[in-house]
Design a protein around this motif. Sequence first.
Motif, PDB file in Angstrom:
ATOM      1  N   ASN A 244      45.431  66.277   9.794  1.00  0.00           N
ATOM      2  CA  ASN A 244      44.949  65.918  10.931  1.00  0.00           C
ATOM      3  C   ASN A 244      45.611  66.593  12.083  1.00  0.00           C
ATOM      4  O   ASN A 244      46.851  66.961  11.816  1.00  0.00           O
ATOM      5  N   PRO A 245      44.998  66.980  13.294  1.00  0.00           N
ATOM      6  CA  PRO A 245      45.666  67.524  14.406  1.00  0.00           C
ATOM      7  C   PRO A 245      46.953  66.724  14.524  1.00  0.00           C
ATOM      8  O   PRO A 245      46.986  65.636  14.809  1.00  0.00           O
ATOM      9  N   GLY A 246      48.140  67.416  14.618  1.00  0.00           N
ATOM     10  CA  GLY A 246      49.537  66.849  14.795  1.00  0.00           C
ATOM     11  C   GLY A 246      50.322  66.451  13.485  1.00  0.00           C
ATOM     12  O   GLY A 246      51.340  66.230  13.712  1.00  0.00           O
ATOM     13  N   ASP A 247      49.309  66.555  12.409  1.00  0.00           N
ATOM     14  CA  ASP A 247      50.104  66.131  11.009  1.00  0.00           C
ATOM     15  C   ASP A 247      51.236  67.179  10.860  1.00  0.00           C
ATOM     16  O   ASP A 247      51.135  68.489  11.332  1.00  0.00           O
ATOM     17  N   PRO A 248      52.600  66.942  10.078  1.00  0.00           N
ATOM     18  CA  PRO A 248      53.433  67.782   9.887  1.00  0.00           C
ATOM     19  C   PRO A 248      52.782  68.874   8.798  1.00  0.00           C
ATOM     20  O   PRO A 248      51.964  68.473   7.994  1.00  0.00           O
ATOM     21  N   MET A 249      52.818  70.209   8.975  1.00  0.00           N
ATOM     22  CA  MET A 249      52.399  71.118   8.074  1.00  0.00           C
ATOM     23  C   MET A 249      53.477  72.292   7.428  1.00  0.00           C
ATOM     24  O   MET A 249      53.337  72.347   6.320  1.00  0.00           O
ATOM     25  N   LEU A 250      54.587  72.653   8.406  1.00  0.00           N
ATOM     26  CA  LEU A 250      55.563  73.519   7.953  1.00  0.00           C
ATOM     27  C   LEU A 250      56.869  72.872   8.350  1.00  0.00           C
ATOM     28  O   LEU A 250      57.018  72.220   9.468  1.00  0.00           O
ATOM     29  N   LEU A 251      57.807  73.331   7.759  1.00  0.00           N
ATOM     30  CA  LEU A 251      59.135  73.118   7.970  1.00  0.00           C
ATOM     31  C   LEU A 251      60.229  74.197   8.080  1.00  0.00           C
ATOM     32  O   LEU A 251      60.203  75.073   7.144  1.00  0.00           O
ATOM     33  N   ALA A 259      53.813  71.128  13.464  1.00  0.00           N
ATOM     34  CA  ALA A 259      52.693  70.416  13.221  1.00  0.00           C
ATOM     35  C   ALA A 259      51.370  71.399  13.432  1.00  0.00           C
ATOM     36  O   ALA A 259      51.336  72.487  13.630  1.00  0.00           O
ATOM     37  N   TYR A 260      50.395  70.804  12.604  1.00  0.00           N
ATOM     38  CA  TYR A 260      49.236  71.439  12.766  1.00  0.00           C
ATOM     39  C   TYR A 260      48.425  71.183  13.938  1.00  0.00           C
ATOM     40  O   TYR A 260      48.199  70.367  14.647  1.00  0.00           O
ATOM     41  N   GLN A 261      47.946  72.469  14.590  1.00  0.00           N
ATOM     42  CA  GLN A 261      47.729  72.567  15.978  1.00  0.00           C
ATOM     43  C   GLN A 261      46.046  72.538  16.097  1.00  0.00           C
ATOM     44  O   GLN A 261      45.580  73.027  16.975  1.00  0.00           O
ATOM     45  N   GLY A 262      45.283  72.225  14.872  1.00  0.00           N
ATOM     46  CA  GLY A 262      43.668  72.499  14.898  1.00  0.00           C
ATOM     47  C   GLY A 262      43.162  71.421  15.806  1.00  0.00           C
ATOM     48  O   GLY A 262      43.742  70.551  16.080  1.00  0.00           O
ATOM     49  N   ASP A 263      41.790  71.478  15.873  1.00  0.00           N
ATOM     50  CA  ASP A 263      41.160  70.843  16.862  1.00  0.00           C
ATOM     51  C   ASP A 263      40.337  69.684  15.941  1.00  0.00           C
ATOM     52  O   ASP A 263      40.201  68.619  16.517  1.00  0.00           O
ATOM     53  N   SER A 264      40.412  69.716  14.655  1.00  0.00           N
ATOM     54  CA  SER A 264      39.872  68.737  14.092  1.00  0.00           C
ATOM     55  C   SER A 264      40.283  68.699  12.306  1.00  0.00           C
ATOM     56  O   SER A 264      41.163  69.520  11.980  1.00  0.00           O
ATOM     57  N   THR A 265      40.218  67.538  11.662  1.00  0.00           N
ATOM     58  CA  THR A 265      40.730  67.480  10.562  1.00  0.00           C
ATOM     59  C   THR A 265      40.122  68.667   9.326  1.00  0.00           C
ATOM     60  O   THR A 265      38.892  68.893   9.462  1.00  0.00           O
ATOM     61  N   VAL A 266      41.127  68.923   8.587  1.00  0.00           N
ATOM     62  CA  VAL A 266      40.631  69.982   7.741  1.00  0.00           C
ATOM     63  C   VAL A 266      41.545  69.474   6.512  1.00  0.00           C
ATOM     64  O   VAL A 266      42.193  68.538   6.412  1.00  0.00           O
ATOM     65  N   TYR A 267      41.082  70.321   5.276  1.00  0.00           N
ATOM     66  CA  TYR A 267      41.566  69.970   3.826  1.00  0.00           C
ATOM     67  C   TYR A 267      42.132  71.158   3.297  1.00  0.00           C
ATOM     68  O   TYR A 267      41.248  71.961   2.644  1.00  0.00           O
ATOM     69  N   PRO A 268      43.306  71.173   3.217  1.00  0.00           N
ATOM     70  CA  PRO A 268      44.062  72.505   2.598  1.00  0.00           C
ATOM     71  C   PRO A 268      43.733  72.514   1.244  1.00  0.00           C
ATOM     72  O   PRO A 268      43.926  71.480   0.633  1.00  0.00           O
ATOM     73  N   VAL A 269      43.711  73.773   0.701  1.00  0.00           N
ATOM     74  CA  VAL A 269      43.827  73.958  -0.623  1.00  0.00           C
ATOM     75  C   VAL A 269      44.931  75.238  -0.976  1.00  0.00           C
ATOM     76  O   VAL A 269      45.073  76.027   0.072  1.00  0.00           O
ATOM     77  N   PHE A 270      45.164  75.454  -2.074  1.00  0.00           N
ATOM     78  CA  PHE A 270      45.983  76.663  -2.767  1.00  0.00           C
ATOM     79  C   PHE A 270      47.369  76.676  -1.657  1.00  0.00           C
ATOM     80  O   PHE A 270      47.791  77.544  -1.247  1.00  0.00           O
ATOM     81  N   ILE A 271      47.854  75.248  -1.475  1.00  0.00           N
ATOM     82  CA  ILE A 271      48.728  75.076  -0.710  1.00  0.00           C
ATOM     83  C   ILE A 271      50.234  75.618  -1.405  1.00  0.00           C
ATOM     84  O   ILE A 271      50.335  75.235  -2.577  1.00  0.00           O
ATOM     85  N   ASN A 272      50.761  76.475  -0.797  1.00  0.00           N
ATOM     86  CA  ASN A 272      52.159  77.071  -1.504  1.00  0.00           C
ATOM     87  C   ASN A 272      51.838  77.730  -2.729  1.00  0.00           C
ATOM     88  O   ASN A 272      52.619  77.896  -3.702  1.00  0.00           O
ATOM     89  N   GLU A 273      50.681  78.560  -2.868  1.00  0.00           N
ATOM     90  CA  GLU A 273      50.444  79.222  -4.139  1.00  0.00           C
ATOM     91  C   GLU A 273      51.339  80.421  -4.218  1.00  0.00           C
ATOM     92  O   GLU A 273      51.326  81.349  -3.120  1.00  0.00           O
TER      93      GLU A 273
END
Length: 298
Positions: A244-251, A259-273
């Motif tokens: 969701n917008p504002g959720d932690p994404m990177l550190l 944080a994730y700065q998008g406008d809407s909820t997304v569903y990431p895949v291939f995370i850290n491939e």
Amino acid sequence: MSEIKRVLIVGGTHGNELIGVYTNRRFEQNPDLIRRPHLEVLTLFGNPQAIAANTRYIDEDLNRCFAAPIAEPSTHLNYEMQRVAAIRNEFGPSGRTPVDFIIDQHGTTSNAGLMLILDQLDAFTLNLAAYLSTLQPEIKVYSSTNSGRKQDSLRSIAPYRIGIEVGPVAHGTLHAELFQNNQALIYAILDYLEQYNCDNGTVHQSALTLYQYVGKVDYPKDETGAVLAMIHPHLQFKDYQPLNPGDPMLLTFDGETIAYQGDSTVYPVFINEAAYYEKGIAMCLTQKQHIHLDAPLP
């Protein structure tokens, strides 16, 4: 739509994705496993030199090369481009043994579980994916139609195709459960195609959940290209989960959350491939869609 007469099962498009390699070796040693009365089923090792070296590729990623208009193998071409010409000349639409359907096997270090990759959303492919999902509800279906993969992947040479992605599994290694699940998916696909040929297209499903590619995120980098942050612990291994917008994404390495700065909820895949670091991809973003398959097969 006419019959699916010839199917090609590809392993080792990336040479260090061993589940597909060893699956194909098993099929070549035990051809009855994939023999079906109304299908001709062939196997292919996509990148033999990379398989021998246990590396993803020799000169460049074979699975990004098939948009190039290469007609004939030549010593002036790098190894993967020579493979493009050889594979296209054997199995492409104008090849010696053209195939109607390709099953392309892959492994990923991301938490993909069992993932089907669709490069096109025609009724036949959608119904196949929906059918497989009814057999194994844990399957996730990822649509790459907006990512350009329809043009440049090995499987793009066939009119109909599906990618199988399994993970997490480290490159250059095997994983027994994923190996078995991968084989089960291949058997189910072949059975579906066999039934399709016999029933003249009466196999039909009602609904499908689809993760549609909408973009990608890169790691922040310095002027030398070194990454400045990692996948946030709250997101690691959370493929297909809502971001969701504002959720932690990177550190960052200093412990700062990006944080994730998008406008809407997304569903990431291939995370850290692992293989995507060189491609500038920390994750692919998708939208979750529910599709109703209420039209008959063509």
